[in-house]
Structure formats: structure tokens, C-alpha cells
Design a protein around this motif. Structure first.
Motif, PDB file in Angstrom:
ATOM      1  N   ALA A  18      -5.710  29.654 -29.471  1.00 44.57           N
ATOM      2  CA  ALA A  18      -6.827  28.859 -28.967  1.00 44.57           C
ATOM      3  C   ALA A  18      -6.765  27.479 -29.615  1.00 44.57           C
ATOM      4  N   ALA A  32      -6.146  28.095 -33.641  1.00 44.44           N
ATOM      5  CA  ALA A  32      -6.383  29.358 -34.329  1.00 44.44           C
ATOM      6  C   ALA A  32      -6.210  30.476 -33.311  1.00 44.44           C
ATOM      7  N   TRP A  33      -6.462  31.692 -33.734  1.00 50.15           N
ATOM      8  CA  TRP A  33      -6.237  32.862 -32.891  1.00 50.15           C
ATOM      9  C   TRP A  33      -7.556  33.524 -32.520  1.00 50.15           C
ATOM     10  N   MET A  34      -7.576  34.095 -31.328  1.00 48.73           N
ATOM     11  CA  MET A  34      -8.725  34.877 -30.868  1.00 48.73           C
ATOM     12  C   MET A  34      -8.215  36.205 -30.331  1.00 48.73           C
ATOM     13  N   ALA A  38     -13.407  38.141 -29.829  1.00 47.97           N
ATOM     14  CA  ALA A  38     -13.724  36.773 -30.261  1.00 47.97           C
ATOM     15  C   ALA A  38     -13.979  35.876 -29.049  1.00 47.97           C
ATOM     16  N   THR A  42     -17.584  34.162 -28.381  1.00 47.25           N
ATOM     17  CA  THR A  42     -17.670  32.714 -28.221  1.00 47.25           C
ATOM     18  C   THR A  42     -18.400  32.363 -26.936  1.00 47.25           C
ATOM     19  N   THR A  49     -15.802  31.499 -32.239  1.00 50.85           N
ATOM     20  CA  THR A  49     -15.453  32.613 -33.121  1.00 50.85           C
ATOM     21  C   THR A  49     -13.970  32.900 -32.973  1.00 50.85           C
ATOM     22  N   TYR A  50     -13.266  32.909 -34.082  1.00 51.47           N
ATOM     23  CA  TYR A  50     -11.830  33.194 -34.099  1.00 51.47           C
ATOM     24  C   TYR A  50     -11.600  34.542 -34.767  1.00 51.47           C
ATOM     25  N   TRP A  51     -10.337  34.986 -34.732  1.00 48.51           N
ATOM     26  CA  TRP A  51      -9.928  36.175 -35.467  1.00 48.51           C
ATOM     27  C   TRP A  51      -9.043  35.716 -36.616  1.00 48.51           C
ATOM     28  N   SER A  52      -9.431  36.018 -37.834  1.00 51.41           N
ATOM     29  CA  SER A  52      -8.645  35.655 -39.013  1.00 51.41           C
ATOM     30  C   SER A  52      -7.566  36.700 -39.217  1.00 51.41           C
ATOM     31  N   LYS A  61     -16.488  29.739 -36.878  1.00 49.53           N
ATOM     32  CA  LYS A  61     -16.184  28.427 -37.450  1.00 49.53           C
ATOM     33  C   LYS A  61     -17.467  27.776 -37.943  1.00 49.53           C
TER      34      LYS A  61
END
Length: 120
Positions: A18, A32-34, A38, A42, A49-52, A61
């Protein structure tokens, strides 16, 4: 036609890249990644909202930093394997306290830092 995150093409880990872009001026701020959840969160909340991958948990975020990303529009690329998030960014997007994570340019084979950290 309503949107279903299951129609996206996720990688083997269930993630999709994303790219966050400033909705006003088009600056690319970060990537970043979703995962599907997520994406759904969002769209539901308007808070990006991302996935860590390192912490294996959702990352809203700005939740701890105050550097919030508010979703203006989500776009899906033609292959449905990448997202473009038009956002309103509060504060710097990068964990280095810079407006963008893309602050290093390669010019004539040399790395050049193009932006200083924001004061704070």
C-alpha cells in the motif's frame, strides 16, 4: 458494485503493498503492507491501518506518534495487487521524522539525502 477486499491479489503471506500519497499535492509519503482485515478496517474507520510484519499485529498509523493518516480515497491497481492510498497526513509520515520515507535519491551513483527531519 460494492468493494470486497477478497477480490484483491495478496502475496503468499496474505499481504498487499500500500503506497500512501498526499491527497493534496501528490507526494509519495511511504509504503507499507496491508492484509484483508487492515484494508477493511481502513475503509470502515477512515484511519489508515497497516499490518506490521515485524510485530505481527495491526498498526494504525499515528496511534502512538500522533502522525495520523486519514484516508481520502483508496485506489486499486490494474492487477489488483497494489493499493494507492490518497491520504491527509498529520505530521511526518516517516519514522525518521521526515515528511516522506523517500528522502534518499541516487544521483550519479551517489546517495543524496533530499530532506531533513522535521523539527519536533
Amino acid at each position: 458494485m460494492s468493494f470486497d477486499p477478497a477480490t484483491l491479489t495478496f502475496d503468499a503471506a496474505g499481504l498487499i503493498p500500500a503506497i500512501a500519497q498526499d491527497a493534496e499535492n501528490g507526494d509519495v509519503l511511504m509504503m507499507a503492507w496491508m492484509n484483508a482485515e487492515a484494508v477493511a478496517r481502513t475503509l470502515e474507520t477512515g484511519r489508515v491501518t497497516y499490518w506490521s510484519r515485524s510485530r505481527q499485529q495491526f498498526w494504525i498509523k499515528g496511534e502512538t506518534s500522533g502522525h495520523v493518516q486519514e484516508l481520502v480515497e483508496m485506489r486499486v491497481d490494474c492487477d489488483r495487487d497494489c493499493l494507492l492510498l490518497a491520504i491527509r497526513q498529520t505530521g511526518p509520515a516517516c519514522h525518521t521524522n521526515r515528511r516522506s520515507c523517500f528522502y534518499t535519491a541516487i544521483r550519479d551513483g551517489v546517495e543524496v539525502v533530499t530532506m531533513a527531519p522535521e523539527a519536533g
